[in-house]
Motif scaffolding. Structure first.
Motif, PDB file in Angstrom:
ATOM      1  N   ARG A  82       0.588  -1.045   0.149  1.00 50.30           N
ATOM      2  CA  ARG A  82      -0.048  -0.025  -0.022  1.00 50.30           C
ATOM      3  C   ARG A  82       0.875   1.318   0.002  1.00 50.30           C
ATOM      4  O   ARG A  82       2.025   1.284   0.548  1.00 50.30           O
ATOM      5  CB  ARG A  82      -0.871   0.099   1.200  1.00 50.30           C
ATOM      6  CG  ARG A  82      -1.916   1.272   1.018  1.00 50.30           C
ATOM      7  CD  ARG A  82      -3.124   0.928   1.723  1.00 50.30           C
ATOM      8  NE  ARG A  82      -4.106   2.069   1.329  1.00 50.30           N
ATOM      9  CZ  ARG A  82      -5.205   2.448   1.995  1.00 50.30           C
ATOM     10  NH1 ARG A  82      -5.660   1.752   3.059  1.00 50.30           N
ATOM     11  NH2 ARG A  82      -6.022   3.424   1.719  1.00 50.30           N
ATOM     12  N   ALA A 123      -3.557  -8.857  12.547  1.00 48.75           N
ATOM     13  CA  ALA A 123      -4.274 -10.097  12.807  1.00 48.75           C
ATOM     14  C   ALA A 123      -3.839 -11.318  13.160  1.00 48.75           C
ATOM     15  O   ALA A 123      -2.491 -11.410  13.584  1.00 48.75           O
ATOM     16  CB  ALA A 123      -5.401 -10.160  11.222  1.00 48.75           C
ATOM     17  N   TRP A 196     -13.774  -3.648  13.942  1.00 44.84           N
ATOM     18  CA  TRP A 196     -14.152  -4.539  13.141  1.00 44.84           C
ATOM     19  C   TRP A 196     -15.522  -4.831  12.969  1.00 44.84           C
ATOM     20  O   TRP A 196     -16.239  -5.792  13.123  1.00 44.84           O
ATOM     21  CB  TRP A 196     -13.369  -6.079  13.440  1.00 44.84           C
ATOM     22  CG  TRP A 196     -13.195  -6.979  12.083  1.00 44.84           C
ATOM     23  CD1 TRP A 196     -12.495  -6.653  11.164  1.00 44.84           C
ATOM     24  CD2 TRP A 196     -13.686  -8.178  12.422  1.00 44.84           C
ATOM     25  NE1 TRP A 196     -12.802  -8.070  10.565  1.00 44.84           N
ATOM     26  CE2 TRP A 196     -13.535  -8.816  11.086  1.00 44.84           C
ATOM     27  CE3 TRP A 196     -14.444  -9.133  13.287  1.00 44.84           C
ATOM     28  CZ2 TRP A 196     -13.616 -10.309  10.690  1.00 44.84           C
ATOM     29  CZ3 TRP A 196     -14.683 -10.527  12.958  1.00 44.84           C
ATOM     30  CH2 TRP A 196     -14.466 -11.054  11.777  1.00 44.84           C
TER      31      TRP A 196
HETATM   32  N1  THG Z   1      -8.837  -2.920  14.796  1.00 49.24           N
HETATM   33  C1  THG Z   1      -7.740  -3.019  15.088  1.00 49.24           C
HETATM   34  N2  THG Z   1      -6.664  -4.077  14.634  1.00 49.24           N
HETATM   35  C2  THG Z   1      -7.078  -5.109  13.761  1.00 49.24           C
HETATM   36  C3  THG Z   1      -8.449  -5.033  13.684  1.00 49.24           C
HETATM   37  C4  THG Z   1      -9.262  -4.303  14.071  1.00 49.24           C
HETATM   38  N3  THG Z   1      -6.326  -5.765  13.622  1.00 49.24           N
HETATM   39  C5  THG Z   1      -6.673  -7.030  12.894  1.00 49.24           C
HETATM   40  C6  THG Z   1      -7.637  -6.914  12.196  1.00 49.24           C
HETATM   41  N4  THG Z   1      -9.021  -6.222  12.925  1.00 49.24           N
HETATM   42  C7  THG Z   1      -7.491  -6.351  10.764  1.00 49.24           C
HETATM   43  N5  THG Z   1      -8.435  -6.265   9.772  1.00 49.24           N
HETATM   44  C8  THG Z   1      -9.516  -5.520   9.395  1.00 49.24           C
HETATM   45  C9  THG Z   1     -10.448  -5.813   8.484  1.00 49.24           C
HETATM   46  C10 THG Z   1     -11.033  -4.785   8.119  1.00 49.24           C
HETATM   47  C11 THG Z   1     -11.162  -3.513   8.466  1.00 49.24           C
HETATM   48  C12 THG Z   1     -10.494  -3.192   9.691  1.00 49.24           C
HETATM   49  C13 THG Z   1      -9.434  -4.245  10.455  1.00 49.24           C
HETATM   50  C14 THG Z   1     -12.137  -2.584   8.053  1.00 49.24           C
HETATM   51  N6  THG Z   1     -12.189  -2.343   6.660  1.00 49.24           N
HETATM   52  C15 THG Z   1     -13.203  -1.387   6.168  1.00 49.24           C
HETATM   53  C16 THG Z   1     -13.909  -2.091   4.857  1.00 49.24           C
HETATM   54  O1  THG Z   1     -13.362  -3.254   4.717  1.00 49.24           O
HETATM   55  O2  THG Z   1     -14.669  -1.388   4.463  1.00 49.24           O
HETATM   56  C17 THG Z   1     -12.352  -0.074   5.816  1.00 49.24           C
HETATM   57  C18 THG Z   1     -11.295  -0.457   4.983  1.00 49.24           C
HETATM   58  C19 THG Z   1     -10.728   0.996   4.174  1.00 49.24           C
HETATM   59  O3  THG Z   1     -11.519   1.706   3.993  1.00 49.24           O
HETATM   60  O4  THG Z   1      -9.598   1.409   4.434  1.00 49.24           O
HETATM   61  O5  THG Z   1     -12.591  -1.663   8.892  1.00 49.24           O
HETATM   62  O6  THG Z   1     -10.686  -4.166  13.963  1.00 49.24           O
HETATM   63  N7  THG Z   1      -7.201  -1.954  15.882  1.00 49.24           N
END
Ligand code: THG
Length: 369
Positions: A82, A123, A196
């Motif tokens: 990215r 993750a 999440w």
């Molecule tokens: N919060 C924090 N750390 C994390 C997670 C979290 N680490 C592991 C895991 N979750 C990481 N994975 C995600 C997957 C999706 C999203 C956030 C973390 C998410 N996605 C949105 C979507 O898919 O629509 C936005 C993505 C974007 O536009 O950039 O929110 O939950 N601290």
């Protein structure tokens, strides 16, 4: 069928672990070598709080991997495809991490904490080992370690009211993945707009593991007026929203294009990053399967599936469903999985091979709601 979990010294505990158990924690899984709360025994109430109210989740399993030193940003740019140009202190970004074959090995949120300090909020895979090995091999001037940081998520439509009651109205101005380093009654933490779920929410990254119970109690007290209660990363809502669960939805050959992460993979950057040539080749060839939603016929599922279910097209293998459940809002069984582009294009003939028989299904784009 229920199964007991052995609690011992080898698997790490969250700073909120005792509080979660006092609040009625009923089930846990293991994630990043820690117990991860997965149920308080009333899935319907936990779902309702998330979509209509506010819930607090112990998500300390989202460990942080800190990159600290003059080469922190250089290392981050090597680790993720990215583009990190224009990243400012206090802004986070979702940054897939791939190996040299272009296979996704984690999907963290990156936080630029300071000019020389980055956190990868990871993750379930051992990025501290991967990142420290790469930093060492490249002789970079950066330390890679897990800091004492543990997120507590506050999710749901009423989460902004609860977090504003604790910190002030400024939290409502935070952009998505935006954050601020601050404290609450002397407890050091980071407040971030993230989490999440697609129900809106915040995460409090506790920066002192000895104060987990204190923070838990402050949040529970401030949230009481809004009906806050305990919950966990929600099995059903994440399917409706199409959020990726690394390890459940991915396997050892999943690439980010299959996951629909095209916007997060910037192959035209001038610098080298891990997986660049492989990802260029994958992109040129195109994908043959994609992460997709599923609407599944049949009587409402009682729980989730314990292992992947095959997806078939006219009886032939066409991929897998990684997680399935009944959705009260869609009023149907739903699922997510990795399915062949051929099956996605077909208007019928798709089915899921469940433990209790074969059920007709249709693919559907996200959100399913
Ligand atoms: N919060 C924090 N750390 C994390 C997670 C979290 N680490 C592991 C895991 N979750 C990481 N994975 C995600 C997957 C999706 C999203 C956030 C973390 C998410 N996605 C949105 C979507 O898919 O629509 C936005 C993505 C974007 O536009 O950039 O929110 O939950 N601290």
């Amino acid at each position: 069928m229920s199964l007991m979990l052995s609690v011992g010294a080898r698997v790490r505990k969250s700073p909120f672990f005792s509080s979660a158990r006092k609040a009625g924690l009923a089930a846990a899984s293991v994630y990043n070598h820690m117990y991860m709360p997965t149920s308080y025994g009333d899935p319907a109430a936990e779902y309702d709080r998330l979509v209509n109210g506010v819930a607090m989740w112990d998500v300390a399993v989202e460990r942080q991997v800190a990159l600290k030193g003059p080469d922190a940003l250089k290392l981050a740019r090597l680790l993720t495809p990215r583009n990190l140009d224009g990243l400012t202190i206090g802004q986070g970004k979702y940054v897939p991490i791939c190996n040299y074959d272009g296979v996704i090995i984690n999907d963290p949120v990156l936080l630029l904490v300071d000019d020389d300090e980055i956190w990868l909020s990871i993750a379930d895979s051992d990025i501290v080992l991967w990142a420290s090995a790469i930093a060492g091999a490249h002789k970079m001037n950066v330390r890679v370690f897990e800091p004492d940081v543990s997120p507590l998520a506050i999710q749901g439509p009423k989460s902004a009211d609860v977090v504003a009651a604790l910190f002030g109205d400024w939290v409502k101005e935070l952009r998505y993945f935006g954050f601020r380093v601050t404290e609450l009654q002397g407890i050091p933490l980071v407040v971030a707009r993230s989490g999440w779920s697609k129900q809106g929410g915040f995460e409090l990254y506790l920066r002192d593991g000895s104060r987990g119970a204190e923070l838990w109690d402050l949040v529970a007290k401030a949230g009481a007026a809004y009906g806050i209660g305990p919950g966990t990363p929600n099995y059903v809502e994440r399917l409706e929203s199409g959020l990726i669960s690394y390890g459940a939805d991915t396997d050892d050959r999943t690439n980010p294009f299959e996951l629909g992460m095209d916007n997060f993979i910037n192959l035209d950057q001038p610098h080298d990053f891990i997986g660049k040539p492989a990802l260029q080749a994958i992109k040129a060839a195109g994908v043959s399967r994609r992460f997709i939603g599923l609407l599944i016929d049949g009587a409402p599922f009682k729980g989730g599936n314990e292992h992947r279910w095959d997806v078939t097209l006219n009886g032939a293998y066409a991929g897998f469903a990684s997680a399935c459940a009944y959705s009260p809002r869609v009023q149907s069984n739903i699922g997510v999985g990795m399915v062949s582009t051929e099956a996605i294009a077909a208007s019928d003939g798709v089915a899921i091979v469940t433990d209790d028989g074969i059920l007709p299904a249709r693919t559907a784009s996200f959100p399913l709601i």
